[in-house]
Design an enzyme around this catalytic site. Structure first.
Site, short mmCIF file in Angstrom:
data_model
loop_
_atom_site.label_atom_id
_atom_site.label_comp_id
_atom_site.label_asym_id
_atom_site.label_seq_id
_atom_site.Cartn_x
_atom_site.Cartn_y
_atom_site.Cartn_z
N TYR A 112 20.52 78.66 52.97
CA TYR A 112 21.23 77.97 54.05
C TYR A 112 21.49 76.51 53.68
CZ TYR A 112 22.52 76.13 58.52
OH TYR A 112 23.23 75.52 59.52
N TRP A 114 24.59 72.91 54.01
CA TRP A 114 25.95 72.39 54.13
C TRP A 114 26.61 72.09 52.80
CZ3 TRP A 114 29.28 70.03 58.05
CH2 TRP A 114 29.10 70.62 59.30
P1 PGD Z 1 21.83 68.96 54.00
O1 PGD Z 1 21.08 67.68 53.93
O2 PGD Z 1 23.28 68.90 54.32
O3 PGD Z 1 21.06 69.81 55.08
O4 PGD Z 1 20.53 71.42 56.84
P2 PGD Z 1 21.14 71.37 55.37
O5 PGD Z 1 20.19 72.08 54.48
O6 PGD Z 1 22.55 71.82 55.37
O7 PGD Z 1 21.58 69.76 52.64
C1 PGD Z 1 22.59 70.08 51.75
C2 PGD Z 1 22.04 69.95 50.34
O8 PGD Z 1 23.07 70.38 49.45
C3 PGD Z 1 21.72 68.52 49.95
O9 PGD Z 1 20.44 68.45 49.37
C4 PGD Z 1 22.79 68.16 48.93
O10 PGD Z 1 22.36 67.26 47.94
C5 PGD Z 1 23.11 69.51 48.34
N1 PGD Z 1 24.43 69.61 47.72
C6 PGD Z 1 25.55 68.94 48.04
N2 PGD Z 1 26.57 69.34 47.25
C7 PGD Z 1 26.07 70.29 46.42
C8 PGD Z 1 26.64 71.08 45.38
O11 PGD Z 1 27.81 71.02 45.06
N3 PGD Z 1 25.82 71.97 44.75
C9 PGD Z 1 24.51 72.09 45.08
N4 PGD Z 1 23.80 73.00 44.41
N5 PGD Z 1 23.94 71.34 46.05
C10 PGD Z 1 24.72 70.46 46.71
C11 PGD Z 1 21.27 71.05 57.94
C12 PGD Z 1 20.67 71.69 59.20
O12 PGD Z 1 19.51 70.94 59.62
C13 PGD Z 1 21.61 71.80 60.30
S1 PGD Z 1 23.20 72.38 59.96
C14 PGD Z 1 21.27 71.54 61.59
S2 PGD Z 1 22.44 71.54 62.81
C15 PGD Z 1 19.88 71.34 62.01
N6 PGD Z 1 19.71 70.17 62.81
C16 PGD Z 1 18.46 69.80 63.11
C17 PGD Z 1 18.12 69.06 64.32
O13 PGD Z 1 18.97 68.72 65.13
N7 PGD Z 1 16.82 68.74 64.50
C18 PGD Z 1 15.86 69.09 63.64
N8 PGD Z 1 14.60 68.73 63.88
N9 PGD Z 1 16.16 69.78 62.51
C19 PGD Z 1 17.40 70.15 62.23
N10 PGD Z 1 17.66 70.87 61.09
C20 PGD Z 1 18.94 71.48 60.83
#
Ligand code: PGD
Length: 777
Positions: A112, A114
């Site tokens: 999972y 983004w």
């Molecule tokens: P990101 O920090 O976007 O968080 O959780 P998500 O895991 O999506 O992580 C994306 C990762 O992908 C980053 O480490 C980034 O460096 C990496 N990345 C970016 N580009 C690339 C690429 O091209 N290749 C590879 N291999 N990696 C890449 C988000 C999630 O957190 C979401 S959607 C929600 S809505 C939730 N919100 C909450 C909340 O409101 N409250 C709490 N307590 N917790 C939450 N967690 C959830």
């Protein structure tokens, strides 16, 4: 000085832009059409060569020495850097071993996250395609951390998720038709700054400003005052977190008892109203859901609840519910109760009226859908039937073979031996991180691709350095943005970083399946291939449909939109028999026999009030709201300039009301400890009346940085609230995440403030000439 001619078009989830690299820093210029660009673009400036970058493939030394196996995976373990030609066969061999010995159902590839905005280098699509091709499938995950509860309840009682969220009410309709918006959870522009795939203009703030100037009354029900921007001129109704359903039921009670509800709409378009009404009146449980009852629970005065209810039926009113509201225990209920309330007002399907779940929650909503398909990377066929709701990942790893309920099905957690993650950061997104650490000690092998050393990468055994988006060509697009963007390379990859696609292509090579994975295409040929359906659809509509080369040269093309016609809800309202909703009854279900038949104790036959099962206590008297941050997307680029500028005492800012701060002797700028029975973190205090008394606000996304202090217990010294949150499903129905709220206390931190060590690599050693260390392997 950067040469203007070197600027390339590009896009991120927080907006399209052009950028130029001067060898040190990135200059970023927002897309010229963007009326309100996101300041989060500021994090890109110093990101590309930051010490947090993963520069070379690496393997946990203990995994190399001892081989695959369960056990703790300390974040500060030593890693051995290796060459690609050594590490790829190692990883491919381990995948073959696990899949050969236990089958692909022992591999979790839910992965999972983004990731980044491009349509081809979409890490999740790439990893899923890879596992399908390489192993014939994997255990996947369904739904999201964003909308875990709503994506299950909405299809059960209303209709397709997309038709309720995205093809429904637009900002244009609000500006023209709406008189009143009841926004439960608000519509903070920090959230609508974000849209998966990136948008070329952010319209929400301007639309709210114009609507408000025309006289639209925005009503904010939230513990946080700034869940609307000042431009909306919203009336703030501070509400105790987790009690909005009571407010909605109180309004429903007023409408019913004063005979203000729309009986015609209920009769024509709804099912199960009798069950819901009996509950509201207290006929089923002896508790009438009066405004006074709701006021007692929520803190919103009874007169306000009744007055807003009376007003909403006397004008064009719209009810909205934010994603945050359902990211909590019983999160299905506000989504369903708001639909019932809007149905009683009888305006669902009218321009600017009725109900739009998650309007303003992201930049996708409130706009017209594109009328042509967007480039999409095919993921292949997954031969493994088992899956988990994504937020149940720790449960799965810790309890293989255990049965659980999900959306009417009895499921069994698989026995996972290998976890593969690319494009996500569970040590950001998951709840109860101390528990997640225990869960991550269970698999025999963990493989992670990322471009930076997140806590997830540091928890892996095999780490692949992925390129950052600006280091590769791609196509950017979002489902409701009128432009397709050529995302051009701005800078060469850092270190030995490679595109996820190339890494997977070479691994399938080792496994003898390269052609199946690449279909014989180079990345540029993939871009052309993925672009073609969009081009053909443009051509079929008689629109300018340039060849790929022309699109790439121009940097973007315009996309047509669907008409702003209210979608299926408008058609349903006009003719419920001719255009029924896709529910069992074809109607909006205020009562659901399907859900009733599931006989879950935590989700009834109708929207219902469930008292939060984690309430403030004398030990933990504060409610923590752990919402989306304003200075970054999730955990991405937390080390970036803009995110870092908002830190207090070098760590995440915790907002606390002056009364609660005074009671604890806390002043702005103090270091504080936030703690409960699950964990603790350090933060920097910001005293403000933007939060209501009794509530503190610690946004998500500060990189997890656990340190053993304070008598041996582990504290995240960087302010990650997911050390505090609860790892429990919203209910048996949806099993969504409950990350939004928890309880804790806050105290001044008198001890030494540990340095933040999260934004760099773990200890690294080099394998000799890229070989395994002497004596290993
Ligand atoms: P990101 O920090 O976007 O968080 O959780 P998500 O895991 O999506 O992580 C994306 C990762 O992908 C980053 O480490 C980034 O460096 C990496 N990345 C970016 N580009 C690339 C690429 O091209 N290749 C590879 N291999 N990696 C890449 C988000 C999630 O957190 C979401 S959607 C929600 S809505 C939730 N919100 C909450 C909340 O409101 N409250 C709490 N307590 N917790 C939450 N967690 C959830």
């Amino acid at each position: 000085m950067t040469d203007r001619r070197n600027y390339v078009s590009h896009s991120a989830h927080w907006g399209a832009f052009s950028a130029a690299w001067d060898g040190n820093a990135l200059d970023v210029v927002p897309h010229p059409a963007d009326r309100d660009p996101s300041p989060i673009l500021g994090n890109l400036r110093n990101a590309l060569r930051h010490p947090a970058r993963i520069l070379r493939p690496a393997v946990r030394r203990s995994w190399l020495e001892r081989g695959p196996g369960s056990g703790p995976r300390p974040l500060n373990d030593e890693f051995v850097e290796m060459d690609w030609d050594k590490i790829l066969p190692l990883a491919a061999g381990e995948l073959s071993r696990v899949s050969g010995e236990h089958g692909p159902e022992a591999v979790y590839g839910g992965s999972y996250g983004w990731a980044s905005a491009g349509r081809f280098h979409h890490a999740l699509s790439q990893v899923h395609r890879f596992l399908n091709v390489a192993l014939g499938g994997f255990v996947r995950s369904v739904h999201s951390y964003s909308a875990g509860a709503s994506s299950v309840i909405i299809p059960r009682v209303m209709g397709q998720f997309e038709s309720v969220t995205r093809r429904n009410i637009t900002w244009a309709q609000i500006e023209e038709h709406t008189d009143m918006v009841l926004a439960f959870g608000g519509m903070a522009v920090k959230n609508s700054m974000i849209a998966a795939g990136g948008v070329t203009t952010h319209i929400e703030r301007g639309a709210m400003d114009r609507a408000s100037q025309r006289g639209v009354a925005f009503h904010l029900f939230s513990p946080l005052r700034d869940d609307f921007p000042p431009e909306a001129r919203a009336t703030w109704h501070p509400v105790q977190p987790g009690t909005d359903v009571a407010v909605m039921l109180g309004m429903a009670h007023t409408l019913l008892t004063e005979n203000l509800h729309d009986g015609d709409f209920i009769g024509r378009c709804c099912e199960g109203a009798d069950v819901f009404f009996a509950y509201v009146l207290g006929q089923t449980d002896g508790v009438a859901k009066t405004p006074a009852w709701a006021a007692e629970l929520s803190g919103v005065p009874a007169q306000t609840i009744a007055a807003v209810a009376r007003k909403m039926v006397a004008c064009r009113s719209l009810v909205t519910v934010s994603h945050s509201m359902q990211r909590a225990r019983y999160g299905e209920q506000p989504v369903w109760a708001a639909m019932a309330l809007a149905a009683m007002a009888g305006q669902i399907g009218l321009p600017g009226g009725g109900y739009n779940y998650s309007l303003g929650a992201m930049g996708h909503t409130g706009r017209q859908l594109n009328a042509v398909p967007l480039p999409t990377m095919p993921q292949g066929r997954n031969g493994v039937a088992n899956f988990i709701p994504c937020a149940r990942v720790s449960d799965m790893l810790l309890s293989p073979g255990q049965e659980y309920d999900f959306d009417g099905k009895r499921m069994v957690y698989p026995d996972i031996r290998l976890v593969y993650w690319a494009g996500g950061n569970p040590f950001h997104h998951h709840q109860d991180l101390n528990r997640l650490r225990r869960a991550f000690s269970v698999p025999e092998t963990i493989i992670v691709h990322d471009n930076v050393w997140t806590a997830t990468a540091r928890s892996a055994d095999i780490v692949f350095p992925a390129t950052m988006t600006l280091e590769r060509d791609d196509i950017g697009a979002a489902g409701t943005d009128p432009r397709l963007i050529a995302m051009r390379t701005a800078v060469a990859p850092a270190g030995l970083a490679r595109d996820d696609h190339d890494i997977f292509a070479d691994m399938t090579d080792v496994l003898g399946k390269r052609d199946l994975f690449t279909e014989g295409r180079q990345p540029r040929e993939w871009l052309e291939h993925l672009y073609e359906p969009t081009r053909q659809a443009l051509q079929a509509r008689g629109r300018h449909a340039p060849a790929f080369a022309e699109f790439w040269e121009r940097g973007e093309i315009e996309l047509p939109s669907e008409p702003d016609d209210g979608g299926v809800l408008r058609a349903f309202r006009a003719d419920p028999d001719g255009h029924p909703m896709p529910t069992p009854s074809g109607r909006l279900e205020l009562g659901s026999t399907t859900i009733s038949d599931f006989a879950y104790e935590d989700c009834r036959a109708h929207p219902a009030w469930f008292a939060p099962d984690e309430q403030p206590t004398s030990k933990y008297p504060l409610v923590v709201v752990a919402n989306q941050p304003a200075t970054r997307l999730h955990s991405q680029l937390d080390f970036g300039d803009y995110s870092q500028a908002a830190k207090i005492r070098d760590r995440e800012a915790l907002r606390i009301h002056p009364l609660d701060a005074a009671a604890r002797g806390i002043r702005t700028g103090d270091a504080v400890k936030v703690f409960n029975d699950r964990g603790a973190c350090l933060a920097g205090a910001l005293v403000t009346d933007m939060v209501m008394p009794g509530v503190v606000n610690l946004p998500t996304g500060a990189w997890y940085d656990p340190v053993e202090i304070d008598g041996g217990s582990t504290v995240c010294v960087n302010g990650n609230p997911n050390v505090l949150t609860r790892d429990i499903g919203t209910s048996k129905l949806a099993q969504g995440c409950c990350g939004q709220v928890t309880i804790a206390d806050v105290a001044i931190w008198e001890g030494e403030l540990p340095e933040i060590r999260a934004y760099g690599p773990p200890p690294l050693v080099s394998g000799k000439d890229g070989d395994l260390l002497p004596g290993l392997g």
